[in-house]
Motif scaffolding. Structure first.
Motif, PDB file in Angstrom:
ATOM      1  N   SER A 259      27.057  18.547  44.300  1.00  0.00           N
ATOM      2  CA  SER A 259      26.503  17.652  45.327  1.00  0.00           C
ATOM      3  C   SER A 259      25.796  16.469  44.675  1.00  0.00           C
ATOM      4  O   SER A 259      25.320  15.576  45.366  1.00  0.00           O
ATOM      5  N   SER A 261      22.987  16.762  42.840  1.00  0.00           N
ATOM      6  CA  SER A 261      21.526  16.917  42.911  1.00  0.00           C
ATOM      7  C   SER A 261      20.835  16.672  41.561  1.00  0.00           C
ATOM      8  O   SER A 261      19.765  16.071  41.503  1.00  0.00           O
ATOM      9  N   GLU A 279      33.069  14.941  38.643  1.00  0.00           N
ATOM     10  CA  GLU A 279      33.349  16.035  39.588  1.00  0.00           C
ATOM     11  C   GLU A 279      34.843  16.041  39.873  1.00  0.00           C
ATOM     12  O   GLU A 279      35.423  15.008  40.206  1.00  0.00           O
TER      13      GLU A 279
HETATM   14  C1  LIG Z   1      27.784  24.871  40.664  1.00  0.00           C
HETATM   15  S1  LIG Z   1      28.503  23.352  41.039  1.00  0.00           S
HETATM   16  C2  LIG Z   1      27.334  22.247  40.427  1.00  0.00           C
HETATM   17  C3  LIG Z   1      26.176  22.081  41.312  1.00  0.00           C
HETATM   18  C4  LIG Z   1      25.404  20.828  41.051  1.00  0.00           C
HETATM   19  N1  LIG Z   1      24.624  20.904  39.849  1.00  0.00           N
HETATM   20  C5  LIG Z   1      24.523  20.545  42.238  1.00  0.00           C
HETATM   21  O1  LIG Z   1      23.350  20.818  42.225  1.00  0.00           O
HETATM   22  O2  LIG Z   1      25.083  20.088  43.224  1.00  0.00           O
HETATM   23  C6  LIG Z   1      29.816  23.188  39.901  1.00  0.00           C
HETATM   24  C7  LIG Z   1      30.717  21.991  40.201  1.00  0.00           C
HETATM   25  O3  LIG Z   1      31.486  21.724  39.032  1.00  0.00           O
HETATM   26  C8  LIG Z   1      32.773  21.290  39.415  1.00  0.00           C
HETATM   27  N2  LIG Z   1      33.667  21.564  38.249  1.00  0.00           N
HETATM   28  C9  LIG Z   1      33.995  22.742  37.758  1.00  0.00           C
HETATM   29  N3  LIG Z   1      34.765  22.604  36.651  1.00  0.00           N
HETATM   30  C10 LIG Z   1      34.864  21.273  36.425  1.00  0.00           C
HETATM   31  C11 LIG Z   1      35.513  20.497  35.438  1.00  0.00           C
HETATM   32  N4  LIG Z   1      36.188  21.056  34.436  1.00  0.00           N
HETATM   33  N5  LIG Z   1      35.432  19.142  35.529  1.00  0.00           N
HETATM   34  C12 LIG Z   1      34.763  18.559  36.538  1.00  0.00           C
HETATM   35  N6  LIG Z   1      34.138  19.239  37.498  1.00  0.00           N
HETATM   36  C13 LIG Z   1      34.179  20.588  37.459  1.00  0.00           C
HETATM   37  C14 LIG Z   1      33.085  22.113  40.644  1.00  0.00           C
HETATM   38  O4  LIG Z   1      34.033  21.467  41.466  1.00  0.00           O
HETATM   39  C15 LIG Z   1      31.700  22.205  41.311  1.00  0.00           C
HETATM   40  O5  LIG Z   1      31.540  21.186  42.270  1.00  0.00           O
END
Ligand SMILES: C[S@@+](CC[C@H](N)C(=O)[O-])C[C@H]1O[C@@H](n2cnc3c(N)ncnc32)[C@H](O)[C@@H]1O
Length: 401
Positions: A259, A261, A279
């Motif tokens: 998101s 954040s 993302e």
């Molecule tokens: C747990 S969330 C992160 C939450 C974020 N820190 C927040 O507070 O909103 C993990 C995110 O990483 C993205 N993601 C996972 N693997 C990725 C990659 N290899 N490259 C880019 N984005 C990735 C996923 O789509 C997901 O939206």
């Protein structure tokens, strides 16, 4: 004083030539070429009658035109204090110190503060010129005073609309038109009031009852962000930002921004910081951009794509800090090694892990690279009286030698 530099930027106010210092006027009369906005050239007409002059087009073209004259005597006429959100401030990043002399006039901030008897050191001096109005949001707090350089006569209404969206509708907006000139006029803005294009806006911020009034200290309520559940929760976010430790001038890469954040709190916490947020999910990418706008950090650069491949396009501007918030369970140490590789020397790598796989990757990476590991157990009290015990979260912090 006759400037020894090839470029002189002279500030001029609405009072025109009579309000300029003798030194600035002498410099203008001796110029071989004067570049200025139509308004500036008209105000200085008497002194530049026999001097070649060119009308300023737009900022970008004028900067290019001035830089193309490097070494040849050139005078630029600009508004007020050209070093405060002005032409000389923009040019200062492209010139060596010995290239430019600035002869400032009183800034609009200075004049507005004097008219209102607002101590300048207690005010946020901001600009709405060529930047999204949303960037004002982090400065809006109950009791805060803002002085804003308007882009044009529509800015006061746009600021009023922003204040309404932020639940700050009771704020008072004072419009100060043509400061320092014969047409100077000050009035309290109300909907529909026509405003001159040349105005500075003074805002006394007042929160409506129940307004959220977001702090700039990291750890905003989860509800401040639009999200689909992929959000680093408030307590973990506060710890993560303290490990990332943003400082002015620093660049963060938020890898797997979700998101947004972490990226957003980095930018809100410390002025003059930058972020590139990566993302892979297009819907979440749009959410990152929307959250950045709502929370007043439109400078956030959101990039779609899969890390680590997508990171290579940004390698020319290495980050001071990288946060790995996603992809760790699948990509493990490959992702951590890539992030580490792009960090500048002395930079910080922070990563969080909840799943067994991502915790194993962090533990192995820590064994190879060193750093610190912290385990955080957060439980929130539920309305039922019980605790919502969550899985422990591992925080890794490593500093690249
Ligand atoms: C747990 S969330 C992160 C939450 C974020 N820190 C927040 O507070 O909103 C993990 C995110 O990483 C993205 N993601 C996972 N693997 C990725 C990659 N290899 N490259 C880019 N984005 C990735 C996923 O789509 C997901 O939206």
């Amino acid at each position: 004083m006759s400037p020894s530099t090839w470029l002189t930027v002279i500030g001029i106010g609405e009072g025109g030539l009579p309000d300029m210092t003798p030194a600035a006027r002498a410099c203008l009369r001796q110029a071989t070429l004067v570049i200025g906005g139509e308004r500036h050239l008209a105000l200085a007409a008497e002194d530049i009658a026999g001097v070649e002059h060119r009308t300023w087009t737009n900022l970008e073209d004028t900067v290019a035109a001035v830089l193309a004259r490097r070494g040849q005597p050139t005078v630029v006429l600009a508004s007020g204090d050209p070093m405060h959100y002005g032409f000389a401030a923009t040019l200062s990043h492209k010139l060596a110190p010995g290239d430019m002399t600035v002869l400032p006039h009183l800034s609009a901030f200075c004049l507005a503060a004097a008219r209102l008897c607002w101590p300048v050191q207690d005010i946020a001096c901001l600009s709405a010129h060529g930047r999204p109005i949303e960037a004002l949001a982090p400065h809006v707090h109950d009791g805060a005073r803002l002085l804003i350089l308007s882009a044009d006569g529509r800015t006061p209404a746009a600021v009023a609309a922003l204040l309404e969206r932020l639940d700050f509708a009771p704020s008072t907006l004072t419009v100060l038109e043509h400061l320092g000139g014969p047409q100077e006029k000050t009035f309290v803005w109300s909907p529909g009031t026509p405003c001159a294009d040349l105005n500075t806006l003074a805002v006394e911020c007042r929160a409506a009852p129940g307004a959220l009034g977001l702090s700039r200290v990291p750890g905003l309520p989860d509800g401040a962000f639009t999200h689909d559940g992929q959000l680093t929760k408030r307590e973990a976010r506060a710890v993560t930002l303290s490990l990332l430790a943003p400082r002015p001038g620093e660049l963060l890469w938020d890898v797997g921004a979700g998101s947004g954040s972490i990226a957003i709190e980095w930018l809100r916490a410390v002025p003059h910081t930058r972020v590139v947020a990566f993302e892979r999910d297009p819907t979440r990418l749009a959410t990152v951009q929307a959250n950045a706008l709502t929370l007043g950090v439109p400078s956030l650069i959101a990039v779609g794509g899969e890390a680590p491949a997508v990171l290579a396009d940004f390698a020319e501007d290495p980050p001071h800090a990288v946060f790995v918030g996603g992809g760790l369970s699948r990509l493990g140490e490959t992702l951590l090694d890539a992030a580490w590789g792009y960090l500048r020397p002395g930079g910080r790598l922070v990563a969080n892990a909840v799943t067994k796989d991502s915790q194993a990757a962090l533990t192995a990476f820590h064994a190879r690279r060193g750093g610190t590991m912290t385990r955080l157990q957060v439980s929130r009290l539920l309305p039922s009286g019980g605790w919502d015990d969550r899985s422990p979260l591992l925080h890794y912090l490593g500093s690249k030698p």
